[in-house]
Design a protein around this motif. Structure first.
Motif, PDB file in Angstrom:
ATOM      1  N   ARG A  26     -24.918  -9.977 -12.104  1.00 47.20           N
ATOM      2  CA  ARG A  26     -25.351  -9.570 -10.764  1.00 47.20           C
ATOM      3  C   ARG A  26     -26.802  -9.985 -10.536  1.00 47.20           C
ATOM      4  NH1 ARG A  26     -23.669  -5.502  -7.217  1.00 47.20           N
ATOM      5  NH2 ARG A  26     -24.659  -5.932  -5.195  1.00 47.20           N
ATOM      6  N   ASN A 144     -24.556   1.093 -12.570  1.00 49.64           N
ATOM      7  CA  ASN A 144     -23.925   0.009 -11.829  1.00 49.64           C
ATOM      8  C   ASN A 144     -24.980  -1.031 -11.490  1.00 49.64           C
ATOM      9  OD1 ASN A 144     -21.210   1.074 -11.546  1.00 49.64           O
ATOM     10  ND2 ASN A 144     -22.088   2.608 -10.180  1.00 49.64           N
ATOM     11  N   ASN A 146     -26.669  -2.306  -9.222  1.00 44.63           N
ATOM     12  CA  ASN A 146     -27.046  -2.084  -7.834  1.00 44.63           C
ATOM     13  C   ASN A 146     -28.561  -1.900  -7.783  1.00 44.63           C
ATOM     14  OD1 ASN A 146     -27.573  -0.844  -5.271  1.00 44.63           O
ATOM     15  ND2 ASN A 146     -25.417  -0.280  -5.148  1.00 44.63           N
ATOM     16  N   GLU A 148     -30.448  -1.170  -4.713  1.00 44.48           N
ATOM     17  CA  GLU A 148     -30.807  -0.784  -3.349  1.00 44.48           C
ATOM     18  C   GLU A 148     -32.087   0.043  -3.297  1.00 44.48           C
ATOM     19  OE1 GLU A 148     -27.496   1.236  -1.697  1.00 44.48           O
ATOM     20  OE2 GLU A 148     -26.236  -0.556  -1.523  1.00 44.48           O
ATOM     21  N   SER A 176     -34.298  -4.673  -1.507  1.00 39.73           N
ATOM     22  CA  SER A 176     -34.363  -3.321  -2.066  1.00 39.73           C
ATOM     23  C   SER A 176     -35.316  -2.452  -1.247  1.00 39.73           C
ATOM     24  CB  SER A 176     -34.861  -3.371  -3.512  1.00 39.73           C
ATOM     25  OG  SER A 176     -34.033  -4.165  -4.314  1.00 39.73           O
ATOM     26  N   ASN A 249     -31.751   3.288  -8.178  1.00 39.10           N
ATOM     27  CA  ASN A 249     -30.956   2.464  -9.096  1.00 39.10           C
ATOM     28  C   ASN A 249     -31.819   1.869 -10.193  1.00 39.10           C
ATOM     29  OD1 ASN A 249     -30.142   1.456  -5.974  1.00 39.10           O
ATOM     30  ND2 ASN A 249     -28.561   2.527  -7.135  1.00 39.10           N
TER      31      ASN A 249
END
Length: 286
Positions: A26, A144, A146, A148, A176, A249
């Protein structure tokens, strides 16, 4: 902030490898790293005789066997015969020489897993982060990929500029949301003994706001800062609790703070943020 070109990922041949590879994939989707080096430390100085006896029958060295295993895992996430993926299998169980290798390679980022439920305690990861000079990302097993909401911890030391730059890089590339936070250390435990304590505490808050204004102007930050007042909790716990409330996150923290001794390998706040009972990814800026 300059582009992070070469990163390293430490794998240990457990189930957690898949989570870490997914996380790195990712990140790579966003940052397009030039190369990824998969690392494995054989944690024992000498392999058991039972293993040594079967290695010749495999027609490969133990390093080749492990590399093939890592290669198969990587293929699932990055495709077959990816020329940008390298491997390094380190024998001998010597964490110091393993850390020296990483510093010599000058990785822009080293990613480590932090275990609590999977087999293993994450002790090795803790040793590595104390020894290497690279920026280090701790990824817990319950996470995860992620990005954000990112908490950036600021103490207005020399590390704060680096922390802000990394946060802004994430904001620009991943969009973000940044949450700057600073803990005001007013010595609340001495409240009954200090005359005009409330006035003293207000002066500390005003000074923190002034310092952040200078950082805002320097880095063109639009985000407001959250000021946390110290209590009977450790500073790292205040930061962690705030990050949980903000559904963060990722936490970005400097390796050391103003109050840490110069000869410490890792500061006390960073040390606590990567403790086994914390379940958010933490990027330690070296």
């Amino acid at each position: 902030m300059k582009k992070i070109r070469h990163i390293a990922l430490c794998l240990d041949l457990t189930e957690m490898d898949n989570l870490l590879l997914s996380y790195v994939k990712r990140l790579d989707d966003y940052f397009e790293f030039d190369s990824l080096t998969l690392l494995h430390l054989i944690e024992i100085e000498e392999l058991p005789s039972e293993i040594n006896s079967i290695v010749p029958e495999l027609g490969k060295s133990i390093e080749e066997v492990i590399q093939n295993e890592l290669s198969e895992k990587a293929e699932t996430y990055f495709g077959k015969d990816n020329e940008n993926i390298r491997f390094h299998i380190h024998q001998g169980g010597d964490v110091e020489t393993f850390a020296s290798y990483m510093d010599k390679e000058d990785f822009g980022l080293v990613i480590l897993g932090k275990k609590s439920a999977y087999l293993g305690s994450g002790i090795l990861s803790g040793k590595i982060v104390r020894l290497i000079n690279c920026n280090t990302l701790f990824v817990p097993e319950i996470t995860n990929p992620n990005f954000e909401n990112v908490v950036i911890t600021l103490d207005f030391s020399s590390y704060s500029d680096k922390v802000i730059n990394i946060g802004l890089n994430l904001k620009n590339i991943i969009n973000s949301s940044l949450h700057p936070v600073h803990v005001i250390k007013s010595g609340v435990q001495y409240f009954p003994y200090i005359k005009n304590f409330n006035k003293y505490a207000q002066e500390l808050e005003n000074e923190a706001k002034k310092q952040y204004k200078r950082f805002q102007k320097k880095h063109h930050l639009s985000e407001e800062i959250t000021l946390l007042k110290d209590s009977d909790l450790h500073i790292s716990k205040l930061i962690y609790n705030y990050a949980v409330r903000e559904s963060a996150n990722l936490i970005i923290a400097g390796n050391k703070g103003k109050k840490d001794e110069g000869d410490l390998l890792i500061g006390s706040i960073a040390e606590q943020l990567i403790a086994h009972d914390k379940n958010l990814p933490v990027l330690i800026v070296k």
